[in-house]
Enzyme design. Structure first.
Site, PDB file in Angstrom:
ATOM      1  N   ARG A  46       0.850  -1.197   0.000  1.00 37.25           N
ATOM      2  CA  ARG A  46       0.000   0.000   0.000  1.00 37.25           C
ATOM      3  C   ARG A  46       0.884   1.245   0.000  1.00 37.25           C
ATOM      4  O   ARG A  46       0.565   2.255  -0.618  1.00 37.25           O
ATOM      5  CB  ARG A  46      -0.959   0.020   1.206  1.00 37.25           C
ATOM      6  CG  ARG A  46      -1.723   1.344   1.327  1.00 37.25           C
ATOM      7  CD  ARG A  46      -3.035   1.269   2.114  1.00 37.25           C
ATOM      8  NE  ARG A  46      -3.018   0.364   3.231  1.00 37.25           N
ATOM      9  CZ  ARG A  46      -2.404   0.607   4.400  1.00 37.25           C
ATOM     10  NH1 ARG A  46      -1.759   1.749   4.593  1.00 37.25           N
ATOM     11  NH2 ARG A  46      -2.430  -0.282   5.368  1.00 37.25           N
ATOM     12  N   TYR A  98     -16.497  17.997 -14.462  1.00 39.14           N
ATOM     13  CA  TYR A  98     -16.840  16.579 -14.441  1.00 39.14           C
ATOM     14  C   TYR A  98     -17.871  16.302 -13.330  1.00 39.14           C
ATOM     15  O   TYR A  98     -17.674  16.695 -12.180  1.00 39.14           O
ATOM     16  CB  TYR A  98     -15.557  15.772 -14.217  1.00 39.14           C
ATOM     17  CG  TYR A  98     -15.805  14.298 -14.075  1.00 39.14           C
ATOM     18  CD1 TYR A  98     -16.270  13.557 -15.156  1.00 39.14           C
ATOM     19  CD2 TYR A  98     -15.605  13.650 -12.874  1.00 39.14           C
ATOM     20  CE1 TYR A  98     -16.514  12.208 -15.031  1.00 39.14           C
ATOM     21  CE2 TYR A  98     -15.842  12.289 -12.737  1.00 39.14           C
ATOM     22  CZ  TYR A  98     -16.299  11.574 -13.819  1.00 39.14           C
ATOM     23  OH  TYR A  98     -16.545  10.243 -13.685  1.00 39.14           O
ATOM     24  N   ASP A 170      -7.282  19.976 -13.268  1.00 37.07           N
ATOM     25  CA  ASP A 170      -7.663  18.673 -13.824  1.00 37.07           C
ATOM     26  C   ASP A 170      -7.294  18.711 -15.310  1.00 37.07           C
ATOM     27  O   ASP A 170      -7.938  19.394 -16.105  1.00 37.07           O
ATOM     28  CB  ASP A 170      -9.170  18.450 -13.620  1.00 37.07           C
ATOM     29  CG  ASP A 170      -9.661  17.103 -14.148  1.00 37.07           C
ATOM     30  OD1 ASP A 170      -8.988  16.516 -15.014  1.00 37.07           O
ATOM     31  OD2 ASP A 170     -10.742  16.656 -13.708  1.00 37.07           O
ATOM     32  N   LYS A 195      -8.560   7.843 -18.822  1.00 37.05           N
ATOM     33  CA  LYS A 195      -8.921   8.380 -20.135  1.00 37.05           C
ATOM     34  C   LYS A 195      -7.734   8.310 -21.102  1.00 37.05           C
ATOM     35  O   LYS A 195      -7.327   7.243 -21.470  1.00 37.05           O
ATOM     36  CB  LYS A 195      -9.479   9.795 -19.959  1.00 37.05           C
ATOM     37  CG  LYS A 195     -10.461   9.951 -18.788  1.00 37.05           C
ATOM     38  CD  LYS A 195     -11.755   9.173 -18.970  1.00 37.05           C
ATOM     39  CE  LYS A 195     -12.606   9.062 -17.705  1.00 37.05           C
ATOM     40  NZ  LYS A 195     -12.899  10.284 -16.994  1.00 37.05           N
TER      41      LYS A 195
END
Ligand SMILES: *Cc1c(COP(=O)(O)O)cnc(C)c1O
Length: 379
Positions: A46, A98, A170, A195
């Protein structure tokens, strides 16, 4: 090093134990230590994973940043940025953004006492009235989704710096191929890697890139404490995806330009939202801060009924009706009922997102076939 070379080489090196040219998938949860707390820099997956380490180095390099951090999704990356804040802090964000970011801000973080102001940032000066002593973060999305508005990153950064506000951009739509927010004054770049960076519609992942060592420490602490880390196989897929970002983006841009012009000239189309048009209200800023206009666009039909839009949406064969974007294959989407359904209708209409808006993610197929597909769907 130029971007095309960086995309292929930056951050990655042959595996030291075998010489494997591709980064191995370190599918392990833990690492054997020689003695208590004596290890090779990897303790528990992690916190650290070698496949992820190479990806994070590559992400930093391609965004011209010093540090990269990858997350299990784009919204997990956004979530980490908001966790830099404390109750009482305020955020100014782009109004047309978004839907999932809006949902995270309004439905999850507002109840923890963080206040969000949604502002039209096409004129950077519009943010000034919302700045006060509690303003800690400026959240900018450009080009915006789905209306393709452009915000001037350098102008927003100048205002943010005057007030010591962190600027996060972003950069999912533009990608580092078209725009590098850190070079324009941003403090953090966020990506939905799902994306264009992944590029093949086969992975969910997010990323943050920054220059500040202090921000990196805080965000790494959040990444490891909250645990939204990507698996090593997903990191491998993204390392593979970004090697072709430049050739894919070049074709996305070429196809996007041809389709934007085709739609604009179509008798049934009322309006096309794409920042490459000279008459686009932010075209000058787009030209200044981007190296191209990308393959994302939206359009409205002259027949403004939702039925007419739905007919086009269900008539394409190559353009698949699906959420998401940025893959090699073309997609068509209805923001009002799909990607942006989480934004209340009233709020959507106020921002100019009509019920009949259609969004395209233009892929890298042969553009003649794509145009023929749109022609039959519109006809
Ligand atoms: C998809 C998307 C996100 C969210 O990313 P996920 O990987 O789906 O969590 C954030 N911003 C933009 C602009 C997006 O398109």
């Amino acid at each position: 090093m130029k971007l095309a070379t960086k995309l292929i080489h930056a951050g990655v090196f042959p595996d030291p134990t075998t010489g494997a040219i591709m980064t191995p998938i370190f599918q392990t949860s833990t690492y054997v230590q020689e003695a208590p707390a004596v290890h090779k820099g990897y303790e528990y997956a992690r916190s650290q994973n070698p496949t992820r380490t190479q990806l994070e180095a590559a992400l930093a390099a391609i965004e011209n940043g010093k540090h990269g951090l990858s997350f299990s999704s784009g919204v997990a990356a956004t979530d980490a940025v908001i966790k830099l804040l404390a109750p009482g802090d305020e955020v100014i964000c782009t109004n047309d953004m978004y839907g999932g970011s809006y949902r995270l801000f309004s439905k999850v973080f507002e109840k923890f006492g963080i206040k969000f102001h949604y502002v039209n940032m096409q004129d950077a000066e519009n943010i000034r009235p919302y700045i006060n002593a509690n303003t800690k973060l400026l959240w900018v999305e450009t080009p915006t989704n789905p209306l393709m508005n452009i915000c001037d990153i350098a102008a927003l950064s100048a205002i943010a710096k005057q007030h010591s506000i962190i600027l996060c951009v972003d950069n999912t739509f533009a990608t580092p191929y078209l725009q590098n927010p850190l070079d324009l004054g941003a403090d953090i770049v966020m990506h939905s890697v799902t994306k264009y960076l992944g590029g093949h519609s086969d992975v969910i992942q997010g990323a943050l890139v920054m220059n500040s060592d202090a921000l990196r420490e805080q965000l790494y602490f959040i990444q490891k404490s909250c645990g939204a880390v990507p698996g090593p196989f997903d990191c491998f897929l993204v390392l593979r995806g970004i090697k072709t970002l430049h050739v894919r983006m070049q074709r996305h841009c070429e196809n996007g330009e041809k389709i934007a012009h085709y739609l604009k000239a179509h008798p049934k189309v009322k309006k096309v939202y794409w920042s490459g048009f000279e008459e686009h209200p932010n075209h000058v800023i787009a030209k200044k801060q981007m190296r191209g206009f990308g393959g994302m666009m939206s359009f409205e039909l002259k027949d403004e009924s939702v039925e007419a839009a739905k007919k086009v949406l269900s008539s394409t064969h190559l353009f698949a009706l699906a959420e998401s974007l940025g893959g090699v294959e073309s997609l068509i989407n209805h923001p009002a009922t799909m990607t942006h359904a989480s934004i209340p209708r009233e709020e959507r209409l106020k921002n100019g997102l009509s019920d009949s808006l259609i969004r395209l993610s233009v892929g890298i197929e042969d553009v003649d076939d794509l145009i023929a597909d749109l022609a039959q769907a519109l006809g």
